[in-house]
Enzyme design. Sequence first.
Site: not given
Ligand code: NOJ
Length: 765
Positions: A283
């Site tokens: 993530d």
């Molecule tokens: C953080 C989020 O937790 C995740 O769901 C998302 O896909 C990513 N950022 C990218 O934006």
Amino acid sequence: MTKRLILAAAAILLLVGCGQKSEMDKFVDNLLSEMTIEEKIGQLNLHSASGFISALRVTEEDENVKMLRAGQLGGLYGTSNVEYLTEIQKIALESGHGIPLIFGLDVIHGHETVMPIPLAMSTSWNMDLIENATRIAAKEASAMGVNWVFSPMVDIARDARWGRIAEGGGEDPYLGGEIAKAYVYGYQGRTGIFSDHDVLACVKHYALYGAAEAGRDYNTVNYGRQEILNGFMNPYKAAAKAGAGSYMSSFNEFEGIPATMNSYLMDDLLRKSWGFDGFIVSDATAVMEEVAHGIGDLQEVSARSLKAGLDMDMNSDGFVGTLKKSLDEGKVSKADIDRACRRILEAKYKLGLFDDPFKYLKPERVAAEVFTKENRDFSRKVAQECQVLLKNDGVLPLKKNARIAVVGPLADDSSAMNGTWSMSSHAGESISILQGIKDAVTNPSNVSYAEGSWLFRDKDLEENIKYGMIKYFMPNYAVPALHTVPQERMIAEAVAKARAADVVVACVGEVPNMNGEGSSRADISMPDAELELLKALKATGKPIVMVLTTGRPLTLLWEDENMNAILNTWSEGSEAGHAIADVLFGDVNPSAKLTTSFPRMVGQLPLYYNHKNTGRPHPDYEPYRKFTSCYIDVVNAPLYPFGYGLSYTTFEYGEPRLSANEMAADGSVKVSVDVKNTGSMDGKEIVQLYIHDIYATSTRPVKELKGFQKVDIKAGETKTVEFTLTAEELSYYDHELNWVCEPGDFEIMVGPNSRDTKAVVLTVN
Ligand code: NOJ
């Protein structure tokens, strides 16, 4: 087909499969043999497109362009700006070995055409609908350069304080598994070959992100292996079995190890046990965050993450900045880097990017395929099936010629209809509830409107909620003034409109920034200023239909007692207002059912229907009794249970019947039930099958969903609904983590929700 024909077909498929694989293997082997170690590490690096919020331009000063020219980028995410992505892909092809970039985006519930938020879609219990809604999202995103979507989010959530409950499929692992498959098929298609309308799914957040302690985002997870395998992991597993091409590791830790460097989760379970052969991306900044978790410096955590099975680093620059040094120091091997790089190259190969790096960059598709009337019409159809009728004393459906006062801060808020994660939506073009009602009635001048209230009494809180996100990215953003009209005056106006009407439609609840990422709440009741409005409306004596916008279950005890009807509409997307009016006026009979329990009080959380018994169980609806497992101040039962939702008609369930009272462990049994539509309107009913293993070697939940069917039943008609049970549905992970079906008696229950079931006993030998 005869046995011989089946064998011949299987042999051909195997040969074709092997042929394809060896072609890909040869290609990737060859490429890997030519790449420098720096280039390989570059493939493991994912960045957000510069100017995530501001306008995007490709310039040589741009950090991403510099890194790309130096062979330090494998992919970009965060935009569907076709011109930008085309230019940047050209640069990728000019650099090093000319490896195309992969382009990711958070396409969470639709793209430009916004579908209901995922939690809303789950309440349809309609897998074809979810798959088709997802196909539209894939079609739109793929027309705009995106070949990789950060979806589905399949995290099981038992705690409504967690804001990201809005992005998932609720609290049940069986239903969550079915939903996960529908999304994967929707994004990737069912053939295993990526057409230019198919995009790579990214299952997230692996794993257990929804099990954050106290519902506080990013928080620690404290479950053991047996409980996660039985209660949380099925959706992740189902997505792998459906062929999902990538996974995203989660922010939380599990067993004291951050998920992003957790080899049990990534290697043992996902790859070895479930056979996943795609790549895993972290993530955003999750690698870097392992430093704050207290594991080591950036070099240490990057090396450990790679070794544990992580392939791509999103936005930490941990891999690109430290892996070469770790290689030189012997902390990672060339084989570790090659393995991860191979997985990224394979994904690009499967997507067809080596054949045509511009496969998804066809601007002529945009006008014909994106935000079209056809897609919006489908979004309306989806939204019609995602509204849960929580209460109705008969005031609904409304008459189209009634005098209607539409009041509340969410009545005329088009952008709130899109909900969390709708960055690609057309701001202001979604249909508000007010607009939808006006479009539906006989005479729009019979519809009056008042905003009615603030959200919260606390102006700073309201400002933080509404503008916290934009201020995070743009600290100097000038926030518009709030609370400029006194709350008392707003309420007075709404009350006057209510008095002059036959019925009030009160549109209240959460604005999108109250749920989603980084939006946990410790108090999940109706915002206080809105509650003041509801109380003032109640005092008029007029019938009130509360139309609820929310991304999570709320505590609605007062509302349940005092509103005449409650229609939970979540955030329904581009066509929200029209779809809501379709239900309010009875053109569509509501059929959605909850996939999350609605607590009475926040102190009941975490609250989920498939809980265990204790040694001192306490009946759900009985008041406090000393020395049993209950509360002094509230019953154990939720206000609205999992699986619950009303219709404008009524359904009567017969007793469940078994085809046999006993079943061999390798056999099967049929469960059937008669369901009669006893009302005067045709309707859809979601018939639910639950089991309970009465005695087992480990403690088992009091109920577990193991089947469901959504059936159309005409007024007066009776349908027999049939399920098949096998050992698979009756098995669980025992305390040694073996998947077992233990002989003995099981209660087999059928009903309209998890509370009102009828049971029969099945003996497994
Ligand atoms: C953080 C989020 O937790 C995740 O769901 C998302 O896909 C990513 N950022 C990218 O934006």
